[in-house]
Scaffold this active site. Structure first.
Site, short mmCIF file in Angstrom:
data_model
loop_
_atom_site.label_atom_id
_atom_site.label_comp_id
_atom_site.label_asym_id
_atom_site.label_seq_id
_atom_site.Cartn_x
_atom_site.Cartn_y
_atom_site.Cartn_z
N GLY A 41 0.85 -1.21 0.00
CA GLY A 41 -0.01 -0.14 0.04
C GLY A 41 0.88 1.40 -0.05
O GLY A 41 1.93 1.14 0.27
N GLN A 92 2.88 9.92 1.45
CA GLN A 92 4.15 9.26 1.47
C GLN A 92 4.94 9.86 0.06
O GLN A 92 6.20 9.55 -0.09
CB GLN A 92 4.10 7.83 1.33
N CYS A 148 7.03 -0.21 6.45
CA CYS A 148 6.52 1.03 5.87
C CYS A 148 7.52 1.46 4.73
O CYS A 148 8.66 1.39 5.03
CB CYS A 148 6.38 2.21 6.86
N LEU A 149 6.87 1.77 3.69
CA LEU A 149 7.99 2.16 2.39
C LEU A 149 8.62 3.61 2.87
O LEU A 149 9.65 3.78 2.14
CB LEU A 149 7.09 2.46 1.25
N HIS A 186 -2.97 0.77 8.52
CA HIS A 186 -1.51 1.61 8.32
C HIS A 186 -1.73 2.76 7.26
O HIS A 186 -1.35 3.79 7.50
CB HIS A 186 -0.60 0.61 7.50
N GLU A 187 -2.40 2.56 5.99
CA GLU A 187 -2.35 3.66 5.31
C GLU A 187 -3.37 4.77 5.44
O GLU A 187 -3.15 5.82 5.36
CB GLU A 187 -2.92 3.06 4.03
N HIS A 209 -1.70 7.09 7.68
CA HIS A 209 -0.77 8.00 6.96
C HIS A 209 -1.63 9.28 6.68
O HIS A 209 -1.02 10.53 6.59
CB HIS A 209 -0.28 7.53 5.75
#
Length: 183
Positions: free
Chosen positions: A43, A48, A91-92, A133-134, A137
């Site tokens: 995701g 991000q 996480c990216l 999680h997303e 953000h």
């Protein structure tokens, strides 16, 4: 456009609701999918990539070869959450950092797709974790904020390294002037 690393200030900024689904939004979503696959994520949220809008892209298999499992969520909200489970999460924006995080086991979410249609989804386990999680953000919340005290202590050297790397990138001019993270 690139994925911004912690502690880029965009990661702590609350995203604004999308007001119109236009060509620019379609282009943003397409580029976000490209970046997500390039970095082998499940995701990616618009903050991000330093875009302050409430948009998420997800693929619950993580594979571009499975476009039928792609999901776009515009202005998503969690309507219900049930249970609790702790599992490993990454996480990216924190490449290589993985820690255990407690989240709801099941969630019911609501969002708009790229056609402007409202939809709901009830999911559990990994898919519920990705949604939570997303959506975090979009609210300027990061998975490091959800870690237990023990996990935070274990991750401290890596988090400090992310801060140092970002500071070095700022000094090098990799980001526009005036960007300063809030620790």
């Amino acid at each position: 456009m690139k994925i911004v690393p912690y502690p880029h200030p965009a990661l702590r900024t609350k995203a604004e609701p999308v007001k119109a689904i236009d060509k620019d939004l379609h282009l943003l979503v397409g580029r976000m999918f490209e970046l997500m696959y390039e970095h082998e994520g499940l995701g990616l949220a618009a903050p991000q990539v330093a875009q302050g809008v409430q948009v998420l892209v997800m693929n619950f298999t993580g594979s571009s070869k499975n476009p039928d499992t792609e999901c776009v969520a515009i202005n998503p909200v969690i309507l219900e959450s049930k249970g609790s489970v702790e599992d490993r999460e990454g996480c990216l924006s924190f490449p290589g950092l993985f820690q255990r995080v407690r989240r709801a086991k099941q969630v019911k979410v609501q969002a708009y797709n790229l056609k402007g249609e409202l939809y709901e989804m009830t999911c559990s386990d990994l898919i519920a974790r990705i949604w939570q999680h997303e959506i975090d953000h979009l609210n300027g919340m990061l998975f490091i904020d959800k870690m237990s005290m023990l996990a935070k202590l274990a991750a401290k050297p890596e988090i400090e390294a992310f801060k140092a790397d970002f500071d070095k990138a700022l000094r090098k001019g990799d980001y526009p002037p005036g960007i300063a993270p809030k620790f």
